[in-house]
Scaffold this motif. Structure first.
Motif, short mmCIF file in Angstrom:
data_model
loop_
_atom_site.label_atom_id
_atom_site.label_comp_id
_atom_site.label_asym_id
_atom_site.label_seq_id
_atom_site.Cartn_x
_atom_site.Cartn_y
_atom_site.Cartn_z
N SER A 138 28.28 34.72 33.72
CA SER A 138 28.87 34.88 34.94
C SER A 138 28.41 33.71 35.74
N VAL A 139 27.53 32.82 35.12
CA VAL A 139 27.20 31.72 35.83
C VAL A 139 28.58 30.36 35.53
N ALA A 140 28.94 30.62 34.15
CA ALA A 140 30.24 29.92 33.89
C ALA A 140 31.47 30.35 34.73
N VAL A 141 31.50 31.50 34.95
CA VAL A 141 32.75 31.99 35.74
C VAL A 141 32.60 31.41 37.28
N GLY A 142 31.14 31.70 37.84
CA GLY A 142 31.00 31.17 39.30
C GLY A 142 31.28 29.68 39.27
N ALA A 143 31.20 28.99 38.09
CA ALA A 143 31.21 27.41 38.34
C ALA A 143 32.75 27.01 38.34
N VAL A 144 33.66 27.77 37.70
CA VAL A 144 34.89 27.33 38.00
C VAL A 144 35.89 27.89 39.02
N PRO A 145 36.46 26.95 39.72
CA PRO A 145 36.85 27.38 41.04
C PRO A 145 38.05 28.43 41.00
N VAL A 146 39.05 28.31 40.55
CA VAL A 146 40.33 29.35 40.58
C VAL A 146 40.22 30.30 39.32
N LEU A 147 40.33 29.63 38.10
CA LEU A 147 40.37 30.37 36.96
C LEU A 147 39.24 31.35 36.74
N GLY A 148 38.02 30.75 37.34
CA GLY A 148 36.58 31.61 37.17
C GLY A 148 36.90 32.87 37.85
N SER A 149 37.50 32.65 39.11
CA SER A 149 37.72 33.79 39.94
C SER A 149 38.50 35.06 39.31
N VAL A 150 39.55 34.71 38.70
CA VAL A 150 40.39 35.41 38.01
C VAL A 150 39.90 36.11 36.95
N VAL A 151 38.92 35.40 36.15
CA VAL A 151 38.42 35.64 34.94
C VAL A 151 37.23 36.79 35.29
N GLY A 152 36.59 36.53 36.37
CA GLY A 152 35.36 37.41 37.05
C GLY A 152 36.34 38.65 37.35
N PHE A 153 37.21 38.65 37.99
CA PHE A 153 37.95 39.73 38.38
C PHE A 153 38.09 40.60 37.38
N VAL A 154 38.79 40.05 36.31
CA VAL A 154 39.13 40.96 35.15
C VAL A 154 38.09 41.44 34.43
N ILE A 155 37.20 40.92 34.49
CA ILE A 155 35.79 41.32 33.61
C ILE A 155 35.08 42.33 34.69
N SER A 156 35.07 42.26 35.79
CA SER A 156 34.53 43.11 36.81
C SER A 156 35.34 44.44 37.01
N SER A 157 36.66 44.18 36.64
CA SER A 157 37.65 45.36 36.96
C SER A 157 37.45 46.34 35.64
N VAL A 158 37.14 45.61 34.35
CA VAL A 158 36.64 46.45 33.23
C VAL A 158 35.38 47.20 33.42
N GLY A 159 34.56 46.54 34.07
CA GLY A 159 33.09 47.32 34.32
C GLY A 159 33.43 48.35 35.20
N LEU A 160 34.39 48.45 36.20
CA LEU A 160 34.45 49.41 37.36
C LEU A 160 35.36 50.47 36.52
N GLY A 161 36.18 49.92 35.56
CA GLY A 161 37.16 50.96 35.10
C GLY A 161 36.37 51.80 34.28
N THR A 162 35.26 51.23 33.46
CA THR A 162 34.52 52.15 32.57
C THR A 162 33.74 53.27 33.52
N VAL A 163 33.20 52.95 34.69
CA VAL A 163 32.55 53.67 35.57
C VAL A 163 33.63 54.93 36.12
N VAL A 164 34.71 54.56 36.45
CA VAL A 164 36.01 55.50 36.69
C VAL A 164 36.13 56.44 35.50
N MET A 165 36.42 55.80 34.34
CA MET A 165 36.69 56.73 33.31
C MET A 165 35.31 57.64 33.16
N ALA A 166 34.14 57.22 33.21
CA ALA A 166 33.08 58.14 32.87
C ALA A 166 33.14 59.27 33.95
#
Length: 172
Positions: A138-166
């Motif tokens: 998360s620190v590495a993702v937060g440190a990278v301006p644009v690509l980090g935001s995209v990667v962070g969005f994907v990782i967070s969406s996977v986490g959100l999706g697991t909760v929705v699936m459950a």
């Protein structure tokens, strides 16, 4: 930067208002990186400490089917935003739309950490080591301006999706 002082770039509009000195208030990269790491430390740490079994189930789900979890995360985001827009069309619905968005933002913040913890579990099944890895990611993702935001969005969406699936399966 051109090295020209901001005062030299300023222009006076005909009404006497100074223009040309507006800048976007950008947060420095290291502040974003530290903030992301602290959120993962606090929220992810609480998830690991308070609900270790549920956290393991959610991260297992994320590791078993990340594509499906991502799709559920995106679908839930689109559904909540769409419902909020439809509700906001009416004045009465606006009273419901704002709390809906606030609750969803809180749920997404917490649920998104499951994605980071799943990435940590790629390194180790040890809870603390996985949390440490999630913090580093998360620190590495937060440190990278644009690509980090995209990667962070994907990782967070996977986490959100697991909760929705459950939730849709009727178990957490």
């Amino acid at each position: 930067m051109t090295g020209v002082p901001a005062a030299a770039l300023a222009r006076r509009a005909p009404n006497g208002v100074e223009t040309g000195t507006e800048t976007a208030a950008a947060t420095p990269w290291y502040v974003q990186a530290i903030g992301a790491g602290l959120v993962t430390l606090v929220v992810g740490g609480l998830l690991v400490a308070v609900a270790p079994d549920s956290t393991r189930r959610q991260t297992d789900r994320a590791l078993e089917s990340p594509g499906i979890a991502f799709a559920y995360g995106i679908a839930s985001l689109v559904a909540v935003i769409g419902a909020s827009v439809l509700l906001a069309i009416t004045v009465i619905g606006l009273v419901l739309a704002i709390p809906l968005l606030l609750v969803f933002a809180l749920v997404a913040l917490v649920a998104g950490e499951y994605g980071y913890l799943a990435v940590g579990r790629l390194v180790s099944d040890n809870r603390l080591l996985a949390l440490g890895c999630a913090i580093v990611v998360s620190v590495a993702v937060g440190a990278v301006p644009v690509l980090g935001s995209v990667v962070g969005f994907v990782i967070s969406s996977v986490g959100l999706g697991t909760v929705v699936m459950a939730f849709l399966e009727g178990r957490g």
